[in-house]
Design an enzyme around this catalytic site. Structure first.
Site, PDB file in Angstrom:
ATOM      1  N   GLN A   1       0.806  -1.218   0.000  1.00 54.93           N
ATOM      2  CA  GLN A   1       0.000   0.000   0.000  1.00 54.93           C
ATOM      3  C   GLN A   1       0.848   1.282   0.000  1.00 54.93           C
ATOM      4  OE1 GLN A   1      -3.300  -0.209  -0.510  1.00 54.93           O
ATOM      5  NE2 GLN A   1      -2.819  -2.377  -0.681  1.00 54.93           N
ATOM      6  N   ASN A   2       2.161   1.143   0.118  1.00 53.36           N
ATOM      7  CA  ASN A   2       3.022   2.322   0.072  1.00 53.36           C
ATOM      8  C   ASN A   2       3.058   2.833  -1.366  1.00 53.36           C
ATOM      9  OD1 ASN A   2       5.496   4.014  -0.080  1.00 53.36           O
ATOM     10  ND2 ASN A   2       5.668   3.386   2.058  1.00 53.36           N
ATOM     11  N   HIS A   3       2.946   4.135  -1.533  1.00 53.86           N
ATOM     12  CA  HIS A   3       2.857   4.738  -2.867  1.00 53.86           C
ATOM     13  C   HIS A   3       4.208   5.020  -3.520  1.00 53.86           C
ATOM     14  CE1 HIS A   3      -1.420   6.356  -1.909  1.00 53.86           C
ATOM     15  NE2 HIS A   3      -1.471   5.184  -2.524  1.00 53.86           N
TER      16      HIS A   3
END
Length: 185
Positions: free
Chosen positions: A54-56
């Site tokens: 989920q880290n962009h």
């Protein structure tokens, strides 16, 4: 009613794990160094920067350089090579710390990384981009390291919104706009 303080002998043996960070991802062509605070639990487990799905971070850099040869299979080694080819390196402000979980607010007894030594390996460095507030808290220490490496006034320091999923107050598009302003010429 107040809660009693634990004073049993067994309570003293409960320790928070001491964690070691990841080595720097830099090369002689690094012109922008992205500094996070400390790798997430998932990143430490996989020994990969920004491994939490989920880290962009990876999505942002791929959007910044859409014509770069990003691997279709999410191959970390190839991702890193592609990032370095764009002149972007990655490291963290902390070399080690005590932390339970992955939140920056849980970091305790942290030791800063050796920035003067790293900066000598990046002769074309022109900017440092702090990925979030916890990293930026140490901007003055990083600036001091820049001066020690003879780079005072040559390297700009920026605070960027965290790419972490914990930074839900910024949309992906807002993060991308802020990162584009610093990472792309």
């Amino acid at each position: 009613m107040t809660r009693p303080v634990l004073t049993e002998p067994w309570a003293e043996s409960l320790t928070i794990p001491r964690l070691q960070g990841l080595p720097p991802l830099v090369g002689p062509g690094t012109r922008v160094l992205v500094l996070g605070s400390f790798p997430s639990g998932k990143s430490l487990q996989l020994q990969q920067y920004y491994a939490h799905p989920q880290n962009h971070f990876w999505r942002i850099v791929q959007a910044l350089w859409p014509d770069a040869p990003w691997p279709d299979d999410q191959n970390y080694t190839r991702r890193c090579a592609c990032l370095l080819a764009q002149g972007v390196g990655v490291w963290d402000v902390y070399a080690e710390c005590e932390r339970e979980g992955s939140l920056d607010s849980a970091i305790r007894h942290a030791q800063l990384n050796d920035f003067p030594a790293l900066l000598q390996r990046c002769p074309h460095l022109s900017a440092i981009a702090h990925n979030g507030g916890e990293s930026f808290r140490h901007a003055k220490a990083v600036e001091k390291s820049l001066a020690q490496a003879g780079l005072a006034g040559q390297v700009t320091v920026h605070r960027l919104p965290s790419t972490s999923p914990a930074n839900a107050s910024w949309t992906f598009e807002q993060k991308l706009t802020a990162w584009r302003a610093v990472l792309t010429p």
